[in-house]
Design an enzyme around this catalytic site. Sequence first.
Site, PDB file in Angstrom:
ATOM      1  N   GLU A 167       0.797  -1.242   0.000  1.00 43.10           N
ATOM      2  CA  GLU A 167       0.000   0.000   0.000  1.00 43.10           C
ATOM      3  C   GLU A 167       0.827   1.288   0.000  1.00 43.10           C
ATOM      4  O   GLU A 167       0.594   2.181   0.805  1.00 43.10           O
ATOM      5  CB  GLU A 167      -0.972  -0.021   1.197  1.00 43.10           C
ATOM      6  N   ASN A 213       2.000  -5.205  -3.204  1.00 40.75           N
ATOM      7  CA  ASN A 213       0.594  -5.490  -2.898  1.00 40.75           C
ATOM      8  C   ASN A 213      -0.176  -4.199  -2.610  1.00 40.75           C
ATOM      9  O   ASN A 213       0.320  -3.342  -1.866  1.00 40.75           O
ATOM     10  CB  ASN A 213       0.564  -6.401  -1.651  1.00 40.75           C
ATOM     11  N   HIS A 271     -10.541  -5.921  -2.126  1.00 40.07           N
ATOM     12  CA  HIS A 271     -11.600  -5.725  -1.133  1.00 40.07           C
ATOM     13  C   HIS A 271     -12.771  -5.068  -1.874  1.00 40.07           C
ATOM     14  O   HIS A 271     -12.729  -3.880  -2.176  1.00 40.07           O
ATOM     15  CB  HIS A 271     -11.116  -4.839   0.022  1.00 40.07           C
ATOM     16  N   GLU A 303      -6.287 -10.536  -1.158  1.00 41.75           N
ATOM     17  CA  GLU A 303      -7.086 -10.269   0.054  1.00 41.75           C
ATOM     18  C   GLU A 303      -8.572 -10.199  -0.287  1.00 41.75           C
ATOM     19  O   GLU A 303      -9.303  -9.346   0.225  1.00 41.75           O
ATOM     20  CB  GLU A 303      -6.646  -8.950   0.706  1.00 41.75           C
ATOM     21  N   ASP A 343     -12.362 -10.120  -0.573  1.00 41.60           N
ATOM     22  CA  ASP A 343     -13.632 -10.237   0.141  1.00 41.60           C
ATOM     23  C   ASP A 343     -14.618  -9.307  -0.551  1.00 41.60           C
ATOM     24  O   ASP A 343     -14.228  -8.347  -1.196  1.00 41.60           O
ATOM     25  CB  ASP A 343     -13.526 -10.004   1.660  1.00 41.60           C
TER      26      ASP A 343
HETATM   27  O1  9MR Z   1      -7.586  -7.746   8.563  1.00 42.76           O
HETATM   28  C1  9MR Z   1      -6.579  -7.014   9.245  1.00 42.76           C
HETATM   29  C2  9MR Z   1      -7.121  -6.474  10.550  1.00 42.76           C
HETATM   30  O2  9MR Z   1      -7.358  -7.550  11.442  1.00 42.76           O
HETATM   31  C3  9MR Z   1      -6.162  -5.489  11.162  1.00 42.76           C
HETATM   32  O3  9MR Z   1      -6.741  -4.905  12.305  1.00 42.76           O
HETATM   33  C4  9MR Z   1      -5.805  -4.421  10.151  1.00 42.76           C
HETATM   34  C5  9MR Z   1      -4.812  -3.455  10.734  1.00 42.76           C
HETATM   35  O4  9MR Z   1      -4.563  -2.410   9.896  1.00 42.76           O
HETATM   36  O5  9MR Z   1      -5.252  -5.022   8.996  1.00 42.76           O
HETATM   37  C6  9MR Z   1      -6.160  -5.846   8.343  1.00 42.76           C
HETATM   38  O6  9MR Z   1      -5.600  -6.376   7.167  1.00 42.76           O
HETATM   39  C7  9MR Z   1      -5.276  -5.433   6.157  1.00 42.76           C
HETATM   40  C8  9MR Z   1      -4.079  -5.951   5.409  1.00 42.76           C
HETATM   41  O7  9MR Z   1      -3.030  -6.216   6.283  1.00 42.76           O
HETATM   42  C9  9MR Z   1      -3.631  -4.992   4.326  1.00 42.76           C
HETATM   43  N1  9MR Z   1      -4.722  -4.645   3.449  1.00 42.76           N
HETATM   44  C10 9MR Z   1      -5.955  -4.241   4.071  1.00 42.76           C
HETATM   45  C11 9MR Z   1      -6.388  -5.246   5.130  1.00 42.76           C
HETATM   46  C12 9MR Z   1      -7.717  -4.840   5.743  1.00 42.76           C
HETATM   47  O8  9MR Z   1      -7.585  -3.636   6.424  1.00 42.76           O
END
Ligand code: 9MR
Length: 371
Positions: free
Chosen positions: A167, A208, A244, A272, A274
């Site tokens: 990101e 990513n 997402h 990722e 969903d």
């Molecule tokens: O799903 C993850 C969540 O449990 C955490 O709290 C969060 C913290 O920022 O990160 C989420 O996963 C993220 C991933 O690492 C990167 N892309 C976006 C995902 C959803 O926020």
Amino acid sequence: MTRAAEQGHPRRRIRTAVAALTSAALAATGMLAFAGSAHAADTLRGAAEQSGRYYGAAIGPQLLGEADYTSTLNAEFNSVVAENAMKWDATEPNRGQFTFGGGDQIVAHAQSQGMEVRGHTLVWHAQQPGWVQGLGGDDLRRAMLDHIDGVAGHYAGQISSWDVVNEAFEWDGSRRQSNLQQQLGDGWIEEAFRAADAADPAAKLCYNDFSTDGINAKSDGIYRMVEDFLARGVPIDCVGFQSHLGQDSDLSTYQQNLQRFADLGVDVEITELDVGGSGAAQANVYRGVTEACLAVSRCTGITVWGITDKYSWRGDESPLLFDANYQKKEAYYAVLEALNGAAAEGPGQDGDLSATSYHPASWRESGQAVS
Ligand code: 9MR
């Protein structure tokens, strides 16, 4: 980089060989299963293996003790990624003190079940431990490189592909103004990839990001970076498309976008996935993403961002394939059917998504994509 140059790169050669062996083994198993049973596979992993791909899930080590969670994982998935357990805050809470407990649990479980492990993520502006946030200049650079060396080194040889950098781009295709960008300048992404390459020569190295679900200003910016990296021999092997999505997401250029990256000479992965929503609308978006990946021979697999709606980060949107009681949803059957459809075509054959149409995106703009 030309294909010849890519093959000439010693580390690329190792990765290419590992990937070819894995694909060949998976494809052979899948083809045998398909030919022998003469009917479609009845699990996601079985169906994905038929075209040499993986079907993965993001998991948490703390949930592996829940029987339904683990039995669903083991039955349906042949790849895992740590939803949080391999991030910087989890693995290096204090400078130079590494904690691998959660990540190691995931790797051990995966290995016991014959699953691949994706690595997520070595460098990200979010979920940095507190001590990183105050660092400047060369001190931050040293910390980043040591972190990559520590984590990728610890898991060397056990990870199929690492999200080396996560990101780092804005909506308009410019670099995100994170502490990394501001302190280290444009070269930090390249430095991170070179460090990951040195620490784990066997893992594929991915960039990513989210909201790259079509041809847009953000995916254009990433495309230019990948093109530049390949031209200059910076080690990059893959691009992860988080995906997402929502049930109204526009997938009209989704496949085309994957294909243009593949044509540059990198693998593409859905990392990722969903989809907020329900019923047929949700299932259609899942089907569209699956068909797009299957239609691109360098799309090596799909990871959903969780197993059950019970534990999704978007829990109130029910975005996953299993409901909170681990029952298969309509979306599950759409994915399974799409994966089985590809089996009849075989790996590496290009399909056609033109019959599928989608509504314009509204979900992203509504601000639900907080990441
Ligand atoms: O799903 C993850 C969540 O449990 C955490 O709290 C969060 C913290 O920022 O990160 C989420 O996963 C993220 C991933 O690492 C990167 N892309 C976006 C995902 C959803 O926020």
